[in-house]
Structures are given as structure tokens and as C-alpha cells.
Write a protein that holds these residues in place. Sequence first.
Motif, short mmCIF file in Angstrom:
data_model
loop_
_atom_site.label_atom_id
_atom_site.label_comp_id
_atom_site.label_asym_id
_atom_site.label_seq_id
_atom_site.Cartn_x
_atom_site.Cartn_y
_atom_site.Cartn_z
N MET A 79 1.05 -1.28 0.04
CA MET A 79 -0.10 0.11 -0.08
C MET A 79 0.84 1.28 -0.18
N ASP A 80 1.81 1.20 0.85
CA ASP A 80 3.00 2.54 0.96
C ASP A 80 3.56 2.58 -0.46
N PHE A 81 3.72 1.43 -1.23
CA PHE A 81 4.38 1.60 -2.39
C PHE A 81 3.48 2.39 -3.23
N LEU A 110 11.01 8.82 -13.91
CA LEU A 110 9.97 8.18 -12.61
C LEU A 110 10.78 7.00 -11.85
N GLN A 111 11.59 6.33 -12.39
CA GLN A 111 12.23 5.40 -11.70
C GLN A 111 13.38 6.03 -10.88
N MET A 112 13.85 7.04 -11.54
CA MET A 112 15.01 7.90 -10.53
C MET A 112 14.33 8.59 -9.56
N ALA A 113 13.08 8.80 -9.52
CA ALA A 113 12.54 9.46 -8.36
C ALA A 113 12.06 8.66 -7.33
N ILE A 114 11.59 7.37 -7.69
CA ILE A 114 11.37 6.45 -6.97
C ILE A 114 12.64 5.77 -6.34
N LEU A 115 13.64 5.70 -6.83
CA LEU A 115 15.03 4.95 -6.27
C LEU A 115 15.89 5.83 -5.45
N GLU A 116 15.51 7.26 -5.58
CA GLU A 116 16.39 8.37 -5.06
C GLU A 116 17.83 8.09 -4.97
N PRO A 117 18.56 7.94 -6.14
CA PRO A 117 19.82 7.60 -6.07
C PRO A 117 20.63 8.51 -5.63
N ALA A 118 22.16 8.31 -5.30
CA ALA A 118 23.12 9.33 -4.74
C ALA A 118 23.75 10.25 -6.09
N LEU A 119 24.02 9.24 -6.99
CA LEU A 119 24.51 9.84 -8.25
C LEU A 119 23.66 9.57 -9.48
N CYS A 120 23.27 10.69 -10.14
CA CYS A 120 22.18 10.42 -11.23
C CYS A 120 22.80 10.98 -12.67
N ILE A 121 23.04 9.88 -13.31
CA ILE A 121 23.60 9.96 -14.46
C ILE A 121 22.52 10.26 -15.75
N LEU A 122 22.36 11.36 -16.31
CA LEU A 122 21.22 11.65 -17.10
C LEU A 122 21.91 11.59 -18.69
N ASP A 123 21.51 10.68 -19.47
CA ASP A 123 22.36 10.68 -20.61
C ASP A 123 21.10 10.82 -21.85
N GLU A 124 21.46 12.37 -22.18
CA GLU A 124 20.47 12.88 -23.10
C GLU A 124 19.06 12.74 -22.75
N THR A 125 18.66 12.95 -21.48
CA THR A 125 17.23 12.90 -21.24
C THR A 125 16.26 13.79 -21.77
N ASP A 126 17.00 15.01 -22.31
CA ASP A 126 16.20 15.98 -22.83
C ASP A 126 15.84 15.87 -24.27
N SER A 127 16.67 14.82 -25.00
CA SER A 127 16.41 14.67 -26.42
C SER A 127 14.92 13.92 -26.37
N GLY A 128 14.14 14.41 -27.33
CA GLY A 128 13.05 13.62 -27.68
C GLY A 128 11.95 14.20 -26.69
N LEU A 129 12.09 15.22 -26.07
CA LEU A 129 11.08 15.88 -24.97
C LEU A 129 10.54 17.03 -25.86
N ASP A 130 9.29 17.05 -25.65
CA ASP A 130 8.82 18.41 -26.28
C ASP A 130 8.80 19.45 -25.12
#
Lengths: 482, 251
Positions: free
Chosen positions: B118-120, B157-177
Motif C-alpha cells: 500500500m505504501d508503495f 520516474l524510476q529515478m524519483a522512486i529509487l532516490e539514487p545518490a549519483l544520477c547520470i542522465l544521458d540525453e534525457t532532454d532529447s525527444g522531449l517536447d
Amino acid sequence: MSDSTQEINQIINQEYKQGFVTVLETDTFAPGLNEVVIQQLSAIKNEPDFMLAYRLQAFRHWQSLTPPTWAQVTIEPIDYQAISYYSAPKRKEDGPKSLAEIDPEVLAAYKKLGIPLDEQERLAGIAIDAVFDSVSVATTFKDKLKEVGVIFCPISEALRDYPELIKTYLGSVVPHTDNFFAALNAAVFTDGSFVYIPKGVRCPMELSTYFRINAANTGQFERTLIIADEGSQVSYLEGCTAPMRDENQLHAAVVELIALRDATIKYSTVQNWYPGDKQGKGGIYNFVTKRAECRGDNSKVSWTQVETGSAITWKYPSCVLLGNNSVGEFYSVAVTNNYQQADTGTKMIHIGKNTRSTIVSKGISAGHAQNTYRGLVKVLKSAENARNYTQCDSLLVGDQCGAHTFPYLEVKQPSAQIEHEATTAKIGEDQLFFCQQRGLSAEDAVSMIVNGFCKEVFKELPMEFAVEAQALLGLSLEGSVG
Amino acid sequence: MLSIKNLTVNINDKAILNGINLEINAGEIHAIMGPNGSGKSTLSHVLSGKPGYQITGGTIHYKGKNLVDMAPEIRAREGVFLAFQYPVEIPGVSNVYLLKAALNAVRKHQGLDEVDAMDFLSLVKAKIKTLDMDERFLYRAVNEGFSGGEKKRNEILQMAILEPALCILDETDSGLDIDALKIVAEGINALRSPERAFIMVTHYQRLLDYIKPDYVHVLAHGQIVKSGGADLALALEKEGYGWLEEGQVSA
Ligand SMILES: Nc1ncnc2c1ncn2[C@@H]1O[C@H](COP(=O)(O)OP(=O)(O)OP(=O)(O)O)[C@@H](O)[C@H]1O
Ligand SMILES: [Mg+2]
């Protein structure tokens, strides 16, 4: 091949855990097949005369046939004279009356397989018929079932005790003339289960048969017959294992199901015959004819199979939908690895009006394995408003394996609605790495992907066996969301 | 938090990274820019432990530990997260199932109990809302049939749930409107904290308009050829990478 592909293969590729041999004193026929052997077989089983006549007729017909060659499998010719057609643990006089009389080695073998037969340890709610090589060694809860009129016994016993039912139904769905292996089976079948559910009875337990091949150089010729009388319901499950040997061994079974008006039969298989070693040496040839007849209106038969074992599987559990509004279902997971070959699928024959069928087939191939789906949907002129839905998915692990799909369709009735969907996906290294990057071990990742792929079939299995089936794929499913 | 020294990496005996040096402290945001094929994804993959890369020299330390020795799933559980440039599809596995399995793997590693169902669900539903995603995405197979932008949002979304310490974002902006870029950037900003560091691989200034980097590095031919502050990205946007070829490199 990269590390992670190897890793995937290792995971799918777990050691065969049921490969042990039980050393026993046995009664075993010398190899060879002729009319005298069949007479001996019938005699040792104390069969009524009509059975011997039936066997001999089938044998004579079989001699006129040649082995089929249409399946997508490569197979060495089988020397039918090199096989022994009967092998059974030695027993006292008339067969064991109680478990105390069964060879303790046999009981121990079943225990090792996770199938306890002794009174205290029995699985609650599941009645088990244990078939060891050519004979049934024990059937649990027989008396309890009899109280509600359910007959659950070895078929060799039914031949003697219920000859009228046998005469009416045996061979009525799969006649001895049906095909090469069905003819051979009719001539030499040894044991299997017999189930009769009387009118209006809902069988109070899961019925299950556990087939074990132990002896070398023998064939196992299983014969199973299930009759669900009007308005009755039954759920039946079979499991199969065999020792690891370098020679191929033959398991040629015939299973017939008959559902009368308003009756429902659910038949599940977890097949884990020895698949051969990693180079493709040895393993069981699993050549099986399974067919159900939905004879009465509103009857229903559901086949669910999880096929992980055998060197070669050749099997098409089918439904003849005779009764109006009758329903046939086929849910299948077939896993092939190393050099295993599977050519499996189903036939749905629509004859009655408003008949419906569903086919969900999931084929997984890894290593050098070949996995073929072969299915026929046939709608006769009489089958107004027949409907079929077929979904056929393949999952490839690595790039040395193959998946093939042969859907056949014959429709003579214009009102029929037929839908077919097919997909092919691959467990690639990229998917595996993606899951690992999210914190899952490679093992859990493969497990998650494979279980996700098979989900629709696993949910058709009875609870206890869904768990076993998942474990069988070498997998554990953690968590319950999804 | 992350210390990369003289890192050299081959793919099939071809040198791709030629001596990378990079120091990243908790709380910092580093943008990595550079021409196509310069080795940005390679660096991201090597940090997260993807097989197929040969590390031929140098060291990588993460929170004082030798990262190279860790299996990829251990790195993930220790807090290294890669939002992929090309997220893969996993047919048959629902998004929510993957999320829960991943979160529990991380929690288990941290000695925590499995999350209560439920918490999840309330956690996931809250996060998915902030990313303006439909809840139905939870029950669809991971990335299957997702649009390019939806896949990228799913990574966040996965990153927000896992709350990692080192976030590597490889071209997360490409393809976003345009709207999605803003939402995703807000999602990333929400995760900013003194305990967390980001490596953002990007080609465009527009992401950096929303998330102001502390450092910008230019990667070319497998080396960091120039480093600077946020204004370096603005200069690159104007001038492009032509200067790289003209020998004006002054790293
Ligand atoms: N498996 C491989 N085999 C051979 N070369 C490879 C392989 N993978 C990557 N490369 C090469 O390595 C170099 C770096 O690739 P990488 O994906 O890291 O570039 P990138 O900076 O992320 O580019 P982009 O901006 O286009 O995403 C490229 O020249 C690429 O072709
Ligand atoms: Mg890249």
C-alpha cells in the motif's frame, strides 16, 4: 557470445535436478515387439479378453504405418525392437495393497521428487496417482474420492473393475487408427490414470498423476482417460521426470478427455522429462496424442501445459467442440534450451454452434534450441457463430536459437470470427543490463522477464503448480504487484 | 563522491576514452557536452558497469570505493543511477512491477524491509503525478510502445522512486517536447539535494536553462577538452564545436 548472454543461458540452463536413478529389482521384458509380447503384457496385467483383442488389432494396424515426418524436428530413426515394453518394480503376488508393501526405494524416489506418498505427509487437497515406469505404484485418497462417487485409479485397474466405462470411452476420442504413435500406444500401453466424475459432482480435490521413467531401455506408454459426466467438474494435473541417460527414451502417451453436457475439465501438465545434456545427447522423446471431446452442450475443456523437458516434444493437445456453446482453451509455455526441439501446439475443431476457443502459446528458445508452434483452427459448416482467438508469442534468448510459427486455418462457416496475434521478442543483453542498472541481479532479471512473458499461462495453473512451474524455469518470482 | 582519474576505455580494442579526469562532489551538477560519437554515452555506461567495455587504465572511485570492481547491480544499489539515452522495452513486465522489484532490491541492500504494497502504491502515485504521467503507464509493460518522450519521462520516474545518490542522465532532454522538458526538469530539480550529485549529458542549452549546472565539460575524442561554469554552455550554443578542430583547445 558476451558475458551477459552466457549469464542468461546459465540461468535458464540449470542442472536437471531429477536425473537420479533408483536401483531396484524389477520385472522387465526383454526388448522386442511382436504379438507374443503383447499377449504377455496383457496377461501380466490380468486384462479382460476384450483388451487383448483391442491391443492386437491396434498392433496389426501399427505395422502398416510409417512414422510421421511432417514435424519441424530432426530425429534419429527409432528401433522399436530395441525397446523393452514393460518394466515394473518387483512386487509381491497381486500388487501392493498398502503403501507398506511398496518397495521403500520407490517411495524414497517419489519423496526425493517432492511427491510424498505416505499417509502422514500427503499433500492436502491433492490426490496422486504415481506411475513408475510401466505401472501405477500408488494412488492416494482413492477411498475418500469414492465416497462422492469419483473414480480415480490406475487405468490397468479400471480395465478390470469398470470394463463397461472402458468399452464405452477408451479409444472413442483418439482411435487406434489416429496416428503412428497412437496406434503403438493402443497396442502396448501400460499404465496411466483413469478418472470418472459422476453427474453433477464437483471433484473435491485436485487429481494428479506423477509419471516417472526409471528403467533404462524401456519406453513408457502412458494411457489416460478422463470422463466428466453431465454437470461435473474436475481439475487434473500431470508431472513427469526421468533420469539422465545418454540414450534417448520414448514416452508415447495417449490422453483422452470426454466432457459431457455442462461439464468442465481442466487439464494441466508440468512436463520436465530429462532434456538431454548440453550437447544434445540423450533425453526423452515425448510423442504424445492428447485430445478432448466437448461432447455435450455447454461443456468446457481447458489444457494448460508448461513444457520444459524432453529432447524432442511432439504434442498437440486438442479440443473437438461438438456440443453447442462448448469451449476449448489451450494455454502453453514451451521452453527449449541447448539442443532441445519442440513442435507443439493445438487443434481446435469447431463443430457445434456458438463454440469458442482460445489459444495462448508462449515459446521460449535459448541455446541452439528450436521451438515450433503448430496450430489448427478448423470451423465446420455446422459451427455457426464460432469464435477463436489465438495469440502466439515467442521469446528468443541469444541468437543461436529459432522460433517458428505455423498457424493453419480452415473455415467453412462464414459467420465465424477468428483473430490471430503473434509477436517475437528477444531477451537481449541490453534488457538485462537495464534491469541490473535498476538494482536487480541478472538472475532476478531473467526470472522477471520470463515470468512476465509467461504470466498469462501461469495464471491458468492451479496455485501450487504455478509455483512449481515458475521454480522449474529456474526462477523465483518475488513480490506480488504486477 | 565520484573521482575519475586517467580513465582509458576500449571497445573491441578501439580506444574510445583517452584519459578522463573528473571530480564530482555531493550537491554538484555537472553537464557534459560534446559532439556525437565523442564518448559521452560510453562514459555513462562505464560508470554504471555495462559489459562490453575494456577499462585499459585509470581508476574510478565512488564514495571512496573502487567502482570498477562492483557488479552493475551493486553499483545501482549503492546509488548509481543511469537514465538511458535509449531506454529498452521489456515486454510482459509491468512498469509497477519493475519499480517495486528495483526499490526492494535497493532497500534490501540498505538493510531495510521490503516496502509495504500500500505504501508503495501511494509513493508511486504521488511521483507519477509530479511527472504529469497517466497512472495507466504503471500497468503497461516497461517502455513497450511508449513514445520517445514517454520513455524518457519513465526513466525520471524510476529515478524519483529509487532516490539514487549519483544520477547520470544521458540525453534525457532529447525527444522531449517543450512542456515535457519543463516537467522533467522540475522533476530533476525536486531531487536536488546536498547529498546528491548529477551528471547531465546534453547537447542543448535549453535543459540547462531549467537546471543550472555548476560545471560544464566538453568531451571530444574521448577526453575532456574544456571545463568551465554555466556560461561555457552558452558559448558552445553560439559557437558550436568548430573550434575543436581548429586547434583552439585550451583546457
Ligand atoms: N559496440 C561498439 N563497437 C564499436 N564502436 C562503438 C561501440 N559502441 C560505441 N562505439 C563508438 O564509440 C564512440 C563513442 O560513442 P558514444 O555512444 O559514447 O558517443 P556519444 O558521445 O554518446 O554520442 P551521441 O552524442 O551521438 O550520443 C563512437 O564512435 C561509437 O561509434
Ligand atoms: Mg550518447
